[in-house]
Motif scaffolding. Structure first.
Motif, PDB file in Angstrom:
ATOM      1  N   LEU A 127     -31.804   2.751  19.073  1.00 39.17           N
ATOM      2  CA  LEU A 127     -31.613   2.487  17.640  1.00 39.17           C
ATOM      3  C   LEU A 127     -32.605   3.280  16.821  1.00 39.17           C
ATOM      4  N   TYR A 163     -33.571  -5.482  11.483  1.00 35.09           N
ATOM      5  CA  TYR A 163     -32.632  -6.211  12.359  1.00 35.09           C
ATOM      6  C   TYR A 163     -32.979  -7.674  12.125  1.00 35.09           C
ATOM      7  N   HIS A 192     -32.244 -13.009  15.311  1.00 34.05           N
ATOM      8  CA  HIS A 192     -31.042 -13.367  16.087  1.00 34.05           C
ATOM      9  C   HIS A 192     -31.488 -13.712  17.508  1.00 34.05           C
ATOM     10  N   ASP A 199     -30.492 -12.853  21.572  1.00 33.54           N
ATOM     11  CA  ASP A 199     -29.757 -11.811  22.289  1.00 33.54           C
ATOM     12  C   ASP A 199     -28.683 -12.401  23.208  1.00 33.54           C
ATOM     13  N   VAL A 241     -37.430  -4.315  24.811  1.00 35.28           N
ATOM     14  CA  VAL A 241     -37.346  -3.387  23.668  1.00 35.28           C
ATOM     15  C   VAL A 241     -38.502  -2.405  23.809  1.00 35.28           C
ATOM     16  N   THR A 244     -41.613  -6.233  15.802  1.00 35.60           N
ATOM     17  CA  THR A 244     -40.631  -7.172  16.363  1.00 35.60           C
ATOM     18  C   THR A 244     -41.232  -8.568  16.216  1.00 35.60           C
ATOM     19  N   HIS A 276     -35.605 -13.656  17.438  1.00 38.46           N
ATOM     20  CA  HIS A 276     -36.464 -12.489  17.193  1.00 38.46           C
ATOM     21  C   HIS A 276     -35.750 -11.530  16.271  1.00 38.46           C
ATOM     22  N   GLY A 277     -36.513 -10.684  15.609  1.00 33.95           N
ATOM     23  CA  GLY A 277     -35.907  -9.718  14.697  1.00 33.95           C
ATOM     24  C   GLY A 277     -36.766  -8.481  14.589  1.00 33.95           C
ATOM     25  N   GLY A 278     -36.198  -7.461  13.993  1.00 30.57           N
ATOM     26  CA  GLY A 278     -36.947  -6.234  13.711  1.00 30.57           C
ATOM     27  C   GLY A 278     -37.266  -6.236  12.223  1.00 30.57           C
ATOM     28  N   LYS A 294     -38.258   4.270  12.620  1.00 35.22           N
ATOM     29  CA  LYS A 294     -38.588   3.523  13.846  1.00 35.22           C
ATOM     30  C   LYS A 294     -37.477   3.788  14.856  1.00 35.22           C
ATOM     31  N   VAL A 344     -36.207   2.695  18.781  1.00 40.37           N
ATOM     32  CA  VAL A 344     -36.391   1.826  19.949  1.00 40.37           C
ATOM     33  C   VAL A 344     -35.275   2.072  20.960  1.00 40.37           C
ATOM     34  N   THR A 392     -33.364  -0.303  23.873  1.00 45.32           N
ATOM     35  CA  THR A 392     -33.274  -1.694  24.358  1.00 45.32           C
ATOM     36  C   THR A 392     -32.491  -1.763  25.656  1.00 45.32           C
TER      37      THR A 392
HETATM   38  O1  PD2 Z   1     -36.067  -3.076  17.034  1.00 46.33           O
HETATM   39  C1  PD2 Z   1     -36.479  -4.246  17.219  1.00 46.33           C
HETATM   40  O2  PD2 Z   1     -37.645  -4.559  17.004  1.00 46.33           O
HETATM   41  C2  PD2 Z   1     -35.506  -5.250  17.689  1.00 46.33           C
HETATM   42  C3  PD2 Z   1     -35.591  -6.508  17.174  1.00 46.33           C
HETATM   43  C4  PD2 Z   1     -34.673  -7.438  17.601  1.00 46.33           C
HETATM   44  C5  PD2 Z   1     -34.549  -4.937  18.611  1.00 46.33           C
HETATM   45  C6  PD2 Z   1     -33.676  -5.946  19.015  1.00 46.33           C
HETATM   46  N1  PD2 Z   1     -33.751  -7.183  18.532  1.00 46.33           N
HETATM   47  C7  PD2 Z   1     -32.644  -5.736  20.027  1.00 46.33           C
HETATM   48  O3  PD2 Z   1     -32.387  -4.556  20.345  1.00 46.33           O
HETATM   49  O4  PD2 Z   1     -32.045  -6.738  20.513  1.00 46.33           O
END
Ligand code: PD2
Ligand code: ZN
Length: 304
Positions: free
Chosen positions: A200, A208, A211, A213, A237, A249, A281-283, A291, A293, A295
């Motif tokens: 991402l 993000y 949510h 997972d 992540v 995160t 959790h969230g981004g 940014k 990442v 996953t």
């Molecule tokens: O990019 C993030 O920090 C993040 C946050 C929450 C990534 C994800 N979820 C994910 O890829 O599930």
């Protein structure tokens, strides 16, 4: 229960007390009866107001009465029993020993470890070069991110996730394969149970929203998704760069904030598809720069 019936019943149950708004045992009994008959709290409140009760007094009476009743019933009867947990990925880490985990000669540092929710932060899971190569491989293939459509089990563009993304096939390139095998050994979970790595990219303002997972069993599309390897039970992540601002995160249930640092990764596992795992959790929004990442989600069984 109709409101009229309730009003009459409440009226009879508490006629004497209502004038000075005193909550009697008779009224408490009536509130419990309504709840156990399946009446909606809004309807019970409306019935009490119609019978002359002040809204705040009625709300306090309902809350106090129903809380006391749940305590009386105990945890089992008061709440639906949770399903038992399933086995989940789990790194070998003994806090009394070395904070470095050797995975086939690649040394991963344990930066943080938390038991509940199960969260670990790893330092140097990827080298700087591996991060740069992942970005270079993914960049030409980015498209606006999709999340799972809960109704059908397909994908949809989701406003809660304002990033661009792409998926690698499992083992698609030598580098992807190497990283997947490193993660599998680190968290003691078969490489075959992993979904393809997702990359991402978040631009300034992108985030993000919090949510889980796992796939929520209440959604109609979930059974179709689970046919391919069962539930998700763990997430890694990996941070492919260090954003200039923002992009942590976050785990709001426990007030945990993981800083995004190039080469580091956050791992968490969830043994049931339930909020009790505290793995919301969230981004957080990126405030400056980009940014990136990657996953890796892990399933209960082989993901075909
Ligand atoms: O990019 C993030 O920090 C993040 C946050 C929450 C990534 C994800 N979820 C994910 O890829 O599930
Ligand atoms: Zn997530």
């Amino acid at each position: 229960m109709s409101t009229d019936t309730a009003a009459t019943a409440t009226g009879q149950a508490a006629a004497g007390a209502r004038a000075n708004q005193t909550v009697t045992d008779e009224l408490r009994k009536w509130i419990i009866e309504q709840a156990e008959a399946g009446c909606r709290p809004d309807d019970v409140l409306q019935a009490m107001k119609t019978a002359g009760w002040d809204e705040d007094v009625a709300l306090d009476a309902m809350e106090e009465t129903l809380r006391a009743r749940l305590d009386e019933l105990g945890p089992r009867k008061g709440r639906a029993a949770l399903p038992p947990g399933v086995p989940v990925p789990n790194p070998d880490y003994d806090e009394g020993k070395s904070p470095v985990i050797d995975v086939d000669g690649h040394r991963v540092r344990v930066v943080m470890s938390m038991a509940d929710p199960r969260v670990m932060v790893f330092g140097g899971l990827l080298t700087e070069e591996e991060c740069d190569q992942m970005v270079a491989l993914a960049a030409p293939r980015l498209a606006r991110s999709e999340t799972v459509d809960n109704a059908t089990g397909g994908s949809e563009v989701n406003a809660a996730r304002t990033s661009d993304g792409m998926f690698f096939e499992r083992g698609e390139t030598g580098l992807v394969d190497k990283i997947e095998r490193r993660i599998a050994k680190l968290v003691n979970w078969p490489v075959e149970n992993g979904e393809g790595v997702q990359v991402l990219r978040y631009r300034p303002g992108a985030e993000y929203k919090p949510h889980h997972d796992y796939f929520d069993p209440v959604h109609p599309g979930t059974s179709r998704i689970l046919e391919r390897g069962g539930q998700r039970v763990g997430t890694v992540v990996m941070y492919l760069n260090t954003p200039e601002g923002g992009g942590a995160t976050t785990f709001p249930d426990v007030g945990l904030v993981v800083a995004p640092v190039k080469g580091n990764a956050v791992f968490f596992s969830y043994d049931k598809a339930h909020v009790s795992t505290k793995t919301l959790h969230g981004g957080a929004p990126v405030t400056a720069g980009e940014k990136w990442v990657a996953t890796k989600w892990m399933r209960e069984r082989e993901f075909k």
